[in-house]
Design an enzyme around this catalytic site. Sequence first.
Site, mmCIF file in Angstrom:
data_model
loop_
_atom_site.group_PDB
_atom_site.id
_atom_site.type_symbol
_atom_site.label_atom_id
_atom_site.label_comp_id
_atom_site.label_asym_id
_atom_site.label_seq_id
_atom_site.Cartn_x
_atom_site.Cartn_y
_atom_site.Cartn_z
ATOM 1 N N ASN A 164 14.314 -25.893 63.258
ATOM 2 C CA ASN A 164 14.748 -26.065 62.011
ATOM 3 C C ASN A 164 14.237 -27.596 61.593
ATOM 4 O O ASN A 164 14.224 -28.535 62.256
ATOM 5 C CB ASN A 164 16.402 -26.437 62.116
ATOM 6 C CG ASN A 164 17.007 -27.150 60.351
ATOM 7 O OD1 ASN A 164 16.836 -26.092 59.651
ATOM 8 N ND2 ASN A 164 17.218 -27.955 60.507
ATOM 9 N N GLU A 165 13.443 -27.360 60.535
ATOM 10 C CA GLU A 165 12.693 -28.448 59.886
ATOM 11 C C GLU A 165 12.108 -29.357 60.802
ATOM 12 O O GLU A 165 12.106 -30.693 60.698
ATOM 13 C CB GLU A 165 14.061 -29.105 59.078
ATOM 14 C CG GLU A 165 14.517 -28.518 58.108
ATOM 15 C CD GLU A 165 15.629 -29.287 57.474
ATOM 16 O OE1 GLU A 165 15.918 -30.624 57.511
ATOM 17 O OE2 GLU A 165 16.186 -28.727 56.389
ATOM 18 N N ILE A 166 11.560 -28.914 61.928
ATOM 19 C CA ILE A 166 11.088 -29.700 63.112
ATOM 20 C C ILE A 166 9.754 -30.479 62.809
ATOM 21 O O ILE A 166 9.521 -31.544 63.241
ATOM 22 C CB ILE A 166 10.879 -28.813 64.345
ATOM 23 C CG1 ILE A 166 10.440 -29.522 65.449
ATOM 24 C CG2 ILE A 166 9.321 -28.106 63.884
ATOM 25 C CD1 ILE A 166 11.969 -29.859 66.144
ATOM 26 N N ALA A 198 12.942 -22.509 60.338
ATOM 27 C CA ALA A 198 13.378 -22.797 59.026
ATOM 28 C C ALA A 198 12.450 -24.187 58.890
ATOM 29 O O ALA A 198 12.733 -25.378 59.570
ATOM 30 C CB ALA A 198 14.675 -23.272 59.051
ATOM 31 N N TYR A 221 15.717 -28.821 49.120
ATOM 32 C CA TYR A 221 16.705 -29.448 48.538
ATOM 33 C C TYR A 221 16.413 -30.220 47.366
ATOM 34 O O TYR A 221 16.315 -31.374 47.426
ATOM 35 C CB TYR A 221 17.055 -30.592 49.869
ATOM 36 C CG TYR A 221 17.373 -29.899 51.202
ATOM 37 C CD1 TYR A 221 18.778 -29.652 51.362
ATOM 38 C CD2 TYR A 221 16.399 -29.674 52.052
ATOM 39 C CE1 TYR A 221 19.100 -29.443 52.689
ATOM 40 C CE2 TYR A 221 16.737 -29.438 53.270
ATOM 41 C CZ TYR A 221 17.962 -28.950 53.696
ATOM 42 O OH TYR A 221 18.399 -28.573 54.880
#
Length: 266
Positions: A164-166, A198, A221
């Site tokens: 995730n958002e690594i 993601a 976002y």
Amino acid sequence: RVSLKATVPFVRLWNAEHPYLYTVLFTLRNEAGESFEFTSVKTGFRKIEIKGNVVYFNGKRLLLKGTNRHEFSCFTGRTISREIMISDIKAMKANNINAVRTSHYPNAQDFYDLCDEKGMVVWAEIPYISKHMPSGRENTITQMKELIAQNYNHASIFFWGLSNEISIAGSDESLVNNHKMLNDLCHKMDKTRLTTIAAVTMCSIDDEYVHISDIVSYNHYFGWYGGKTDMNGFVGMNAFINDGDDICRAVNYIREYHQCMMKFLT
């Protein structure tokens, strides 16, 4: 580990409208043929595949309307009861949501069981989040092995999430290799499901690690904590889908969990 094969005649397929589950009973017998131990597991039959940049579920195009779910309650914090899980799933169903991502860690078995029973599509993942740590590679491998081994029989799980958002802290060769190892591991242990990641808005769709998994999702976002609407948004994704690659790499999950958090904090 024991692997068994059997033919099920006139099989009833698992789907969102009719999440039919089979109960598989395992019996251990001694040398005299006497049964002395029993265990059972529920599972379902369904097929997930990619054809021409489209994900198909039981031969029909799969349209996901999903949400991210953290194990958090406005009333009990991190203590999540089965009743709260049921309430969450009812709320999703009432809002025409058919898919849920277990952000960002393995969930309680009760939740996977309920998703099996209620026909929810699940994205299950390990907590490999925000910053790659070269020294943590073996830990990510161990966690993925355990995630798949523990949850292989859940009909609701369609996707194994690698990270995730690594790349928030940047991407490098070590990060890319870690994702290749995780992706290969998933396909080795489970040839029936797809892999995904993601990414976050600011991560370029040209980044090498974005092209490793079967599917990529972007967390956007806009107006929250970074990114502009022209950064790897829908226009960029459309160009990505049509770049000639035979692998579908576009599932866009729109996530809004801060409202509940703010209500709890205030």
